[in-house]
Scaffold this active site. Structure first.
Site, PDB file in Angstrom:
ATOM      1  N   ASP A 137       2.052  -0.828  -7.524  1.00 63.44           N
ATOM      2  CA  ASP A 137       2.778  -1.897  -6.835  1.00 63.44           C
ATOM      3  C   ASP A 137       2.115  -2.265  -5.506  1.00 63.44           C
ATOM      4  O   ASP A 137       1.911  -1.416  -4.643  1.00 63.44           O
ATOM      5  CB  ASP A 137       4.227  -1.475  -6.588  1.00 63.44           C
ATOM      6  CG  ASP A 137       4.944  -1.142  -7.885  1.00 63.44           C
ATOM      7  OD1 ASP A 137       4.717  -1.848  -8.877  1.00 63.44           O
ATOM      8  OD2 ASP A 137       5.718  -0.167  -7.909  1.00 63.44           O
ATOM      9  N   CYS A 169       5.252  15.717  -6.634  1.00 70.91           N
ATOM     10  CA  CYS A 169       4.513  14.657  -7.321  1.00 70.91           C
ATOM     11  C   CYS A 169       4.597  13.304  -6.625  1.00 70.91           C
ATOM     12  O   CYS A 169       3.875  12.380  -6.996  1.00 70.91           O
ATOM     13  CB  CYS A 169       4.948  14.543  -8.782  1.00 70.91           C
ATOM     14  SG  CYS A 169       6.669  14.087  -9.077  1.00 70.91           S
ATOM     15  N   ARG A 170       5.437  13.186  -5.615  1.00 69.82           N
ATOM     16  CA  ARG A 170       5.580  11.891  -4.934  1.00 69.82           C
ATOM     17  C   ARG A 170       4.441  11.702  -3.933  1.00 69.82           C
ATOM     18  O   ARG A 170       4.220  12.524  -3.059  1.00 69.82           O
ATOM     19  CB  ARG A 170       6.927  11.810  -4.226  1.00 69.82           C
ATOM     20  CG  ARG A 170       7.161  10.463  -3.581  1.00 69.82           C
ATOM     21  CD  ARG A 170       8.596  10.334  -3.086  1.00 69.82           C
ATOM     22  NE  ARG A 170       8.749   9.106  -2.329  1.00 69.82           N
ATOM     23  CZ  ARG A 170       8.883   7.911  -2.883  1.00 69.82           C
ATOM     24  NH1 ARG A 170       8.929   7.788  -4.187  1.00 69.82           N
ATOM     25  NH2 ARG A 170       8.987   6.829  -2.145  1.00 69.82           N
ATOM     26  N   ASP A 178      -3.035   2.881  -7.142  1.00 73.73           N
ATOM     27  CA  ASP A 178      -1.617   2.608  -6.980  1.00 73.73           C
ATOM     28  C   ASP A 178      -1.273   1.386  -7.827  1.00 73.73           C
ATOM     29  O   ASP A 178      -2.156   0.596  -8.168  1.00 73.73           O
ATOM     30  CB  ASP A 178      -1.307   2.350  -5.504  1.00 73.73           C
ATOM     31  CG  ASP A 178       0.174   2.210  -5.224  1.00 73.73           C
ATOM     32  OD1 ASP A 178       0.978   2.916  -5.872  1.00 73.73           O
ATOM     33  OD2 ASP A 178       0.529   1.393  -4.364  1.00 73.73           O
ATOM     34  N   CYS A 195       9.835  16.188  -3.900  1.00 70.07           N
ATOM     35  CA  CYS A 195       9.062  16.761  -4.999  1.00 70.07           C
ATOM     36  C   CYS A 195       7.577  16.825  -4.642  1.00 70.07           C
ATOM     37  O   CYS A 195       7.127  16.186  -3.695  1.00 70.07           O
ATOM     38  CB  CYS A 195       9.248  15.920  -6.263  1.00 70.07           C
ATOM     39  SG  CYS A 195       8.602  14.251  -6.070  1.00 70.07           S
ATOM     40  N   SER A 236      10.673   5.460  -7.449  1.00 62.88           N
ATOM     41  CA  SER A 236      11.948   6.036  -7.020  1.00 62.88           C
ATOM     42  C   SER A 236      13.149   5.257  -7.527  1.00 62.88           C
ATOM     43  O   SER A 236      14.271   5.752  -7.456  1.00 62.88           O
ATOM     44  CB  SER A 236      11.998   6.150  -5.495  1.00 62.88           C
ATOM     45  OG  SER A 236      12.096   4.878  -4.897  1.00 62.88           O
ATOM     46  N   CYS A 284       5.823   9.287 -10.720  1.00 63.94           N
ATOM     47  CA  CYS A 284       6.803  10.137 -10.039  1.00 63.94           C
ATOM     48  C   CYS A 284       8.121   9.381 -10.084  1.00 63.94           C
ATOM     49  O   CYS A 284       8.240   8.314  -9.479  1.00 63.94           O
ATOM     50  CB  CYS A 284       6.410  10.400  -8.590  1.00 63.94           C
ATOM     51  SG  CYS A 284       7.769  11.200  -7.673  1.00 63.94           S
TER      52      CYS A 284
END
Length: 117
Positions: free
Chosen positions: A11, A100-101, A9, A98, A54, A90
């Site tokens: 963030d 892909c999230r 990941d 979706c 997002s 994503c």
């Protein structure tokens, strides 16, 4: 057979978490991240970042701004000998539902079935 790949990941894991980060000047590597990535890389893992962004889907920042942040992350890590093989993004808002999230696995599955893996 795939190489050893560590999916990471961005963030709050590699860099300090800021809500809807759109400013590359706010990129700060988390303490211990470089050391951990160095160990993983030395043990033969290829490093791939998988990140929900997002802010793009919400219209808070552009894809180009997110790419600029990603470039800065890669540059900082590269200075320490860390090579990021790919950054998977994503760009959708949660409401888009979706595949892909994260925590869904669409980005990872697509990556593993591509010619890149």
């Amino acid at each position: 057979m795939h190489n050893k790949i560590l999916f990471l990941d961005r963030d709050g894991t590699l860099i300090r978490k800021f809500p809807y980060l759109c400013d590359p000047n706010k990129v700060f590597i988390e303490p211990g991240a470089i050391e951990a990535l160095s160990i993983a890389q030395a043990r033969g893992f290829e490093l791939v970042i998988v990140t929900n962004q997002s802010a793009i889907g919400r219209g808070l920042c552009t894809r180009a701004e997110v790419e600029e942040i990603n470039s800065k992350v890669e540059s900082i890590l590269h200075e320490s000998g860390i090579i990021i093989r790919e950054i998977l993004i994503c760009p959708h808002a949660p409401i888009d539902d979706c595949a892909c999230r994260k925590p869904k696995t669409g980005l990872v599955e697509k990556y593993l079935t591509s010619d890149k893996s």
